[in-house]
Write a protein that holds these residues in place. Structure first.
Motif, mmCIF file in Angstrom:
data_model
loop_
_atom_site.group_PDB
_atom_site.id
_atom_site.type_symbol
_atom_site.label_atom_id
_atom_site.label_comp_id
_atom_site.label_asym_id
_atom_site.label_seq_id
_atom_site.Cartn_x
_atom_site.Cartn_y
_atom_site.Cartn_z
ATOM 1 N N MET B 30 9.398 -5.827 -7.401
ATOM 2 C CA MET B 30 10.592 -5.168 -6.850
ATOM 3 C C MET B 30 10.190 -4.029 -5.916
ATOM 4 S SD MET B 30 13.249 -4.670 -10.055
ATOM 5 C CE MET B 30 14.685 -4.169 -9.082
ATOM 6 N N ALA B 31 9.252 -3.202 -6.396
ATOM 7 C CA ALA B 31 8.806 -2.056 -5.588
ATOM 8 C C ALA B 31 8.190 -2.537 -4.280
ATOM 9 C CB ALA B 31 7.811 -1.222 -6.388
ATOM 10 N N LEU B 32 7.426 -3.628 -4.342
ATOM 11 C CA LEU B 32 6.810 -4.180 -3.138
ATOM 12 C C LEU B 32 7.893 -4.644 -2.150
ATOM 13 C CD1 LEU B 32 3.761 -6.593 -3.153
ATOM 14 C CD2 LEU B 32 5.529 -6.731 -1.429
ATOM 15 N N ALA B 33 8.929 -5.305 -2.667
ATOM 16 C CA ALA B 33 10.009 -5.786 -1.796
ATOM 17 C C ALA B 33 10.773 -4.612 -1.162
ATOM 18 C CB ALA B 33 10.959 -6.695 -2.574
ATOM 19 N N LEU B 62 5.176 3.314 10.407
ATOM 20 C CA LEU B 62 4.923 1.928 10.027
ATOM 21 C C LEU B 62 3.596 1.802 9.264
ATOM 22 C CD1 LEU B 62 6.116 0.104 13.292
ATOM 23 C CD2 LEU B 62 7.344 0.246 11.108
ATOM 24 N N ALA B 63 2.582 2.525 9.720
ATOM 25 C CA ALA B 63 1.280 2.484 9.040
ATOM 26 C C ALA B 63 1.436 2.953 7.600
ATOM 27 C CB ALA B 63 0.269 3.359 9.784
ATOM 28 N N ASP B 64 2.239 3.980 7.406
ATOM 29 C CA ASP B 64 2.475 4.517 6.067
ATOM 30 C C ASP B 64 3.178 3.483 5.178
ATOM 31 O OD1 ASP B 64 2.295 6.912 4.404
ATOM 32 O OD2 ASP B 64 4.490 6.875 4.446
ATOM 33 N N GLU B 65 4.153 2.777 5.731
ATOM 34 C CA GLU B 65 4.858 1.754 4.949
ATOM 35 C C GLU B 65 3.950 0.558 4.670
ATOM 36 O OE1 GLU B 65 7.506 2.473 3.565
ATOM 37 O OE2 GLU B 65 8.405 4.056 4.774
ATOM 38 N N MET B 66 3.099 0.215 5.646
ATOM 39 C CA MET B 66 2.138 -0.875 5.407
ATOM 40 C C MET B 66 1.195 -0.514 4.269
ATOM 41 S SD MET B 66 1.014 -2.460 9.100
ATOM 42 C CE MET B 66 1.602 -1.255 10.283
ATOM 43 N N ALA B 67 0.782 0.752 4.233
ATOM 44 C CA ALA B 67 -0.077 1.218 3.140
ATOM 45 C C ALA B 67 0.625 1.007 1.796
ATOM 46 C CB ALA B 67 -0.420 2.691 3.336
ATOM 47 N N ASP B 68 1.896 1.348 1.724
ATOM 48 C CA ASP B 68 2.638 1.178 0.464
ATOM 49 C C ASP B 68 2.697 -0.285 0.050
ATOM 50 O OD1 ASP B 68 3.216 3.860 -0.059
ATOM 51 O OD2 ASP B 68 4.985 3.838 1.221
ATOM 52 N N VAL B 69 2.921 -1.171 1.016
ATOM 53 C CA VAL B 69 2.940 -2.605 0.694
ATOM 54 C C VAL B 69 1.595 -3.027 0.117
ATOM 55 C CG1 VAL B 69 3.040 -4.932 1.696
ATOM 56 C CG2 VAL B 69 4.735 -3.209 2.377
ATOM 57 N N LEU B 71 -0.685 -1.186 -1.345
ATOM 58 C CA LEU B 71 -0.938 -0.571 -2.661
ATOM 59 C C LEU B 71 -0.211 -1.329 -3.780
ATOM 60 C CD1 LEU B 71 -0.836 3.248 -1.710
ATOM 61 C CD2 LEU B 71 -2.858 1.823 -2.139
ATOM 62 N N TYR B 72 1.035 -1.710 -3.537
ATOM 63 C CA TYR B 72 1.741 -2.468 -4.586
ATOM 64 C C TYR B 72 1.187 -3.886 -4.715
ATOM 65 C CZ TYR B 72 5.207 1.165 -5.506
ATOM 66 O OH TYR B 72 5.817 2.334 -5.884
ATOM 67 N N LEU B 73 0.789 -4.466 -3.600
ATOM 68 C CA LEU B 73 0.218 -5.817 -3.662
ATOM 69 C C LEU B 73 -1.049 -5.818 -4.529
ATOM 70 C CD1 LEU B 73 0.422 -8.754 -2.627
ATOM 71 C CD2 LEU B 73 -0.992 -8.062 -0.682
ATOM 72 N N LEU B 74 -1.889 -4.807 -4.327
ATOM 73 C CA LEU B 74 -3.125 -4.743 -5.120
ATOM 74 C C LEU B 74 -2.841 -4.461 -6.592
ATOM 75 C CD1 LEU B 74 -5.510 -2.847 -2.690
ATOM 76 C CD2 LEU B 74 -5.415 -5.306 -3.167
ATOM 77 N N GLN B 75 -1.820 -3.653 -6.867
ATOM 78 C CA GLN B 75 -1.464 -3.388 -8.261
ATOM 79 C C GLN B 75 -0.924 -4.648 -8.937
ATOM 80 O OE1 GLN B 75 0.215 0.845 -9.139
ATOM 81 N NE2 GLN B 75 0.534 0.490 -6.965
ATOM 82 N N LEU B 76 -0.165 -5.427 -8.183
ATOM 83 C CA LEU B 76 0.366 -6.673 -8.736
ATOM 84 C C LEU B 76 -0.772 -7.660 -8.986
ATOM 85 C CD1 LEU B 76 2.846 -8.267 -9.550
ATOM 86 C CD2 LEU B 76 3.139 -8.975 -7.173
ATOM 87 N N ALA B 77 -1.677 -7.752 -8.022
ATOM 88 C CA ALA B 77 -2.821 -8.650 -8.184
ATOM 89 C C ALA B 77 -3.645 -8.247 -9.396
ATOM 90 C CB ALA B 77 -3.679 -8.626 -6.915
ATOM 91 N N ASP B 78 -3.823 -6.936 -9.567
ATOM 92 C CA ASP B 78 -4.596 -6.436 -10.704
ATOM 93 C C ASP B 78 -3.887 -6.777 -12.026
ATOM 94 O OD1 ASP B 78 -6.855 -5.075 -11.709
ATOM 95 O OD2 ASP B 78 -5.728 -3.224 -11.924
ATOM 96 N N ALA B 79 -2.570 -6.574 -12.044
ATOM 97 C CA ALA B 79 -1.801 -6.827 -13.272
ATOM 98 C C ALA B 79 -1.827 -8.308 -13.649
ATOM 99 C CB ALA B 79 -0.362 -6.359 -13.097
#
Lengths: 102, 102, 102, 102
Positions: B30-33, B62-69, B71-79
């Motif tokens: 959800m956070a990633l979306a 935009l760079a800042d928002e890409m960073a957020d995407v 970060l959540y993608l990596l957290q999801l992959a880790d989980a």
């Protein structure tokens, strides 16, 4: 096997299909948001607990959608000449200050 | 400075704040979306052409928002214990077949 | 044929399937966001101009996705006891002030 | 106070600001998806149970975001000449068949 290599493969992939005309940052951001929704979709009716232990089919599906998110993210970064990995490390540093540990 | 290092920093960051209880795959997706939508938002009323040449303020946003995407993608992959970089390379191979070059 | 009738049909539909347990506001909001992405998806590679004149198949597809968005929106409003039509009229009034006509 | 009146207000609102040029179906669909994400955002770290009983501030915030979703949905329907209410009733009928009650 790193982000730079993947970015170059993506650039080459799009070039050989003449897709550059479709790949405005606006369009890529839409495509990324669509993939983010597809990543969310298999979990929308699961409980949080269920989402922590998906069956193997669901996990493979989620991995595939995660790949799509990453591929569009790298294409957007490439189009806008943003170093997304560096932006992420910079964001981590700011978050350290924004959210002090308890 | 690579995805593995970033993933470990994220894990440590969440652990020190006791955020593990919030970070179910469902919630992270959800956070990633939400972040993907925030990445799209600054471009929604731009023409495609304008989005190809954002001003410096927009590009930094935009760079800042890409960073957020990311970060959540990596957290999801880790989980979910998914190797997202490997999944992306595998997807590229399948796409090569699905979309033959002209 | 109005929003109230539709809301009651939706309530009855979910009740007969015992779906109340799935329909937390959080889950419905996720489902709505997924449908919003599906509504966007058929237009992601179109030019803006092309999106103004979709062919009949695309238009029917878009109408179907718009219906899904409305159905989840009404279910969310019902779950949270929000009068979404009234909220929309109130928002229009505020927008009149926020964005003065040229 | 019905959808038709609201649609006409929206049309008039955009006309007086000369916003027609921005309101391609593609752009409106993006804006709708952004609002759908903003509607999801306040619930992303809540449990499902918590989302069933939001405090009054959160509920007002959610009502406001629901209004935005409805406003863009009606603008999109108007732009594409779709009767979204009729489409929703038609979808309900199809769903009755697709998901037989238990």
């Amino acid at each position: 096997m790193d982000l730079q290599t993947l970015t170059e493969q993506l650039r080459d992939f799009a070039r050989r299909r003449d897709w550059g005309k479709f790949h405005s940052p606006k369009n890529i951001a839409m495509a990324l948001a669509v993939e983010a929704a597809e990543l969310m979709e298999p979990m929308q009716w699961l409980t949080e607990e269920q989402s922590r232990n998906p069956d193997e089919t669901t996990r493979a599906h989620l991995a595939d959608e995660m790949a799509d998110v990453l591929l569009y993210l790298l294409q957007l970064a490439d189009a806008l000449e943003v170093d997304v990995l560096q932006a992420a490390f910079a964001k981590m540093e700011r978050n350290e200050t924004r959210f002090p540990p308890v």
